[in-house]
Each structure stands twice: as structure tokens, then as C-alpha cells.
Motif scaffolding. Structure first.
Motif, PDB file in Angstrom:
ATOM      1  N   ARG A 155      11.822  46.413  63.060  1.00  0.00           N
ATOM      2  CA  ARG A 155      10.373  46.452  62.985  1.00  0.00           C
ATOM      3  C   ARG A 155       9.722  46.821  64.313  1.00  0.00           C
ATOM      4  NH1 ARG A 155       8.147  41.808  65.092  1.00  0.00           N
ATOM      5  NH2 ARG A 155       9.649  40.207  65.736  1.00  0.00           N
ATOM      6  N   HIS A 156      10.479  47.010  65.379  1.00  0.00           N
ATOM      7  CA  HIS A 156       9.916  47.330  66.678  1.00  0.00           C
ATOM      8  C   HIS A 156       9.738  48.838  66.849  1.00  0.00           C
ATOM      9  CE1 HIS A 156      11.763  43.303  67.358  1.00  0.00           C
ATOM     10  NE2 HIS A 156      10.610  43.104  67.985  1.00  0.00           N
ATOM     11  N   VAL A 157       8.803  49.192  67.690  1.00  0.00           N
ATOM     12  CA  VAL A 157       8.410  50.576  67.892  1.00  0.00           C
ATOM     13  C   VAL A 157       8.698  50.961  69.337  1.00  0.00           C
ATOM     14  CG1 VAL A 157       6.514  52.247  67.723  1.00  0.00           C
ATOM     15  CG2 VAL A 157       6.638  50.326  66.129  1.00  0.00           C
ATOM     16  N   PHE A 158       9.092  52.224  69.543  1.00  0.00           N
ATOM     17  CA  PHE A 158       9.440  52.710  70.869  1.00  0.00           C
ATOM     18  C   PHE A 158       8.820  54.085  71.085  1.00  0.00           C
ATOM     19  CE2 PHE A 158      12.843  50.208  69.074  1.00  0.00           C
ATOM     20  CZ  PHE A 158      13.042  49.223  70.033  1.00  0.00           C
ATOM     21  N   CYS A 159       8.621  54.419  72.355  1.00  0.00           N
ATOM     22  CA  CYS A 159       8.260  55.788  72.694  1.00  0.00           C
ATOM     23  C   CYS A 159       9.447  56.707  72.380  1.00  0.00           C
ATOM     24  CB  CYS A 159       7.884  55.909  74.175  1.00  0.00           C
ATOM     25  SG  CYS A 159       6.481  54.902  74.676  1.00  0.00           S
ATOM     26  N   TYR A 160       9.150  57.926  72.032  1.00  0.00           N
ATOM     27  CA  TYR A 160      10.229  58.854  71.687  1.00  0.00           C
ATOM     28  C   TYR A 160      11.152  59.094  72.877  1.00  0.00           C
ATOM     29  CZ  TYR A 160      12.637  63.221  70.760  1.00  0.00           C
ATOM     30  OH  TYR A 160      13.604  64.187  70.629  1.00  0.00           O
TER      31      TYR A 160
END
Length: 325
Positions: free
Chosen positions: A283-288
Motif C-alpha cells: 500500500r506504500h507509494v514511491f517516486c519512480y
């Protein structure tokens, strides 16, 4: 009584003079001679660093055109106040050593002559300066010659310098092998001028306790083991597991449910607003760029927040609702 007192004073002065009780036949440890050379090199580098700091705020590259000459000059200054005055370098003085004149036929200690000291200085500083200035010398000589003989002269001088340098390197290697065999003259210049390291005080023994040696060997081996082991440890995965064990699974789930709505506002790696947000399966989001570089560097990448195994980075799909104000 007066004559006896004068004889006693002369005898005392003779016994207290440097090198009066030194036996030049006493062998000096090879490690002591090599340590003295290392200390001298460290001192030269320290003096050069302090000298270059004086021009720290001047124009960059101010000392570069004259660096070989300045290094040779500083080395000659050190020679003047150490070897020329006491027949011993700074490293030898720290280890209670000094140079003995092997060309003398006397069995007792004899200091180096002025000619030997000068030859030792020239053979130490001269080849280094010539090696650093060889390219500039070749260019200047070629420019002074005619255009026809320019290429031939430059090629001949370059081949001559290469041949001399190769012969010197081979002679230095042979000299060092002989030094390892016999324990005398670790440097080729010392063998040429007839200078040999001898104790400046009688019965000087290099005493290193076994406790110190064992401690140094232990710490050296432990440092090498850590240098080999640390790159093999996945610190992010270990940190996530420890955090989950300390905080507990239930509290982590409750905390995750509370932050579910705002998790996309922060990159799990850099902590900033995610640029081109991607996800790796959790569920976590990261920069590309953050997740892509980390996945390339670490094929077994795990999420630094929850410890889940990271899959292929995929663009994050979000539904945005427009609310009329």
C-alpha cells in the motif's frame, strides 16, 4: 689533581658524545628501517600539506606549474636540518637510528661525510623531480630543436628516459630483495653512497608486547570481517522486521488503516511528495526514480515501511474526485 680532573672530563665527554658507544655491527631490524622510511614520507607529505594551505585562498592552480620544484626544495630543507646536521632523518631519530659510514675502515661508528650526505639528498630528490618534469623537459627540448629533427629527438629522449627508468626500477627491486635477505640498505641510494642504518644508542631493542600485537591482529581481523559481511546484509528488510516485532502486528495494522488515506502523499524512500508515483505491490507509494534505482541496486528489494517483498514498479492508479466549492 688538576690533571686527573681534566682527564676525567675528557673521558666523560667522549663517553657522552653521540655514537661513542654504538656498535655498527649490531643488526637493525628490517621493520625498523622500513618504518623510518614511512615516517619520513609521512613527514614530507605533512610539510607539503601545510605549505599548500598557505595558498588556499589564492588563485586555483597557482602552485601547479612549480609543484615539482617546490617539493624538491622542501625535501632539501628537511635534509638540511635533519640528515645534514645529525646524520639521521626524522624517522630514524624517532626509532633511535642513524646512518653509519660503511666506507670507513674503522670498526667503530663513523658518521656520514658531507659528500655522502649530499649524494644521498641528490639521489633521493633528483630522480623524483626528473620523473615529474620529464614531459615538460621533452617539450622544451623539442621546441628548441629544428622542425626536421623535432620528432626524432623527442622520440629518442623519450626512449632513453624510459630505458633509464626501467633500469632504475629493476635495480631498486633487486636491491630490496637483497635487503630482505641481508637486512641492510632498504633504498638503492643508501647502497650507492655507503650509508647503513645503525643504532644511535647501545642495546636498543624494539620491544612490542604480545598483548598489543594480539589486540591489533584481533581488531584488524574483526574489521575485515565486518567489511566483508555488511554488504551482504539487507538492512532495510532487517529494519522493517525489527520494527514490526517491536510495534506489534495489530498496532501496525491499526496505524496503517488510519494512514491509508494519506499514504500516497509521501514517498516511502525519500519522504517527499512522490514524483510519478509507483507502487511495488504493497500500500506504500514511491517516486519512480527512487524505487527504480533501489530495485536496480538491490534485486531482493523489500518495502522499507512494511517489509513486504517488492515486485516490479507499477504506476499508481488513483481516482480523484472534483468537489465543487
Amino acid at each position: 689533581m688538576g690533571l686527573e680532573s681534566e682527564d676525567d672530563q675528557k673521558r666523560t665527554a667522549k663517553s657522552s658524545s653521540p655514537g661513542s658507544d654504538v656498535d655498527p655491527q649490531t643488526p637493525v631490524l628490517r621493520i625498523s628501517q622500513l618504518d623510518a622510511l614511512e615516517l619520513d614520507t609521512a613527514l614530507e607529505q605533512l610539510v607539503w600539506t601545510q605549505f599548500s594551505q598557505c595558498f588556499h585562498y589564492c588563485r586555483p592552480g597557482l602552485l601547479t606549474p612549480l609543484e615539482p620544484e617546490l617539493r624538491a626544495l622542501l625535501q632539501l630543507l628537511l635534509w638540511r636540518f635533519t640528515l645534514y646536521s645529525n646524520s639521521a632523518t626524522v624517522g630514524q631519530s624517532l626509532l633511535s637510528l642513524r646512518y653509519h659510514n660503511t666506507l670507513s675502515t674503522s670498526p667503530r661508528y663513523r658518521p656520514l661525510s658531507r659528500r655522502q650526505k649530499l649524494g644521498l639528498a641528490l639521489l633521493t630528490a633528483g630522480p623524483r623531480w626528473l620523473q615529474e618534469r620529464s614531459y615538460s623537459l621533452l617539450q622544451s627540448l623539442s621546441s628548441a630543436a629544428s622542425a626536421v629533427d623535432c620528432g626524432f629527438l623527442q622520440k629518442g629522449l623519450r626512449n632513453s628516459l624510459t630505458l633509464v627508468s626501467s633500469i632504475t626500477q629493476i635495480a631498486s627491486l633487486i636491491n630490496f630483495l637483497v635487503f630482505l635477505r641481508k637486512g641492510r640498505h632498504p633504498v638503492l641510494a643508501e647502497r650507492i653512497v655507503g650509508a647503513q642504518a645503525a643504532f644511535s644508542k647501545p642495546n636498543v631493542v624494539r620491544d612490542v608486547t604480545y598483548q598489543y600485537m594480539n589486540r591489533e591482529l584481533l581488531w584488524h581481523g574483526f574489521a575485515e570481517f565486518l567489511i566483508f559481511l555488511l554488504p551482504l546484509i539487507n538492512t532495510r528488510k532487517l529494519k522493517a522486521k525489527v520494527f514490526s516485532m517491536v510495534s506489534g502486528g495489530d498496532s501496525t495494522e491499526r496505524k496503517g488503516s488510519r494512514e491509508e488515506q494519506g499514504v500516497w502523499k509521501e514517498c516511502g524512500l525519500c519522504g517527499e511528495w512522490p514524483t510519478m508515483p509507483h507502487t511495488v505491490g504493497c500500500r506504500h507509494v514511491f517516486c519512480y526514480y527512487c524505487i527504480k534505482t533501489h530495485s536496480i541496486a538491490d534485486p531482493d528489494l523489500t518495502c522499507p515501511k512494511c517489509g513486504a517483498e517488492a515486485g516490479q514498479p507499477e504506476p499508481l492508479k488513483m481516482e480523484v474526485e472534483m468537489v465543487a466549492m
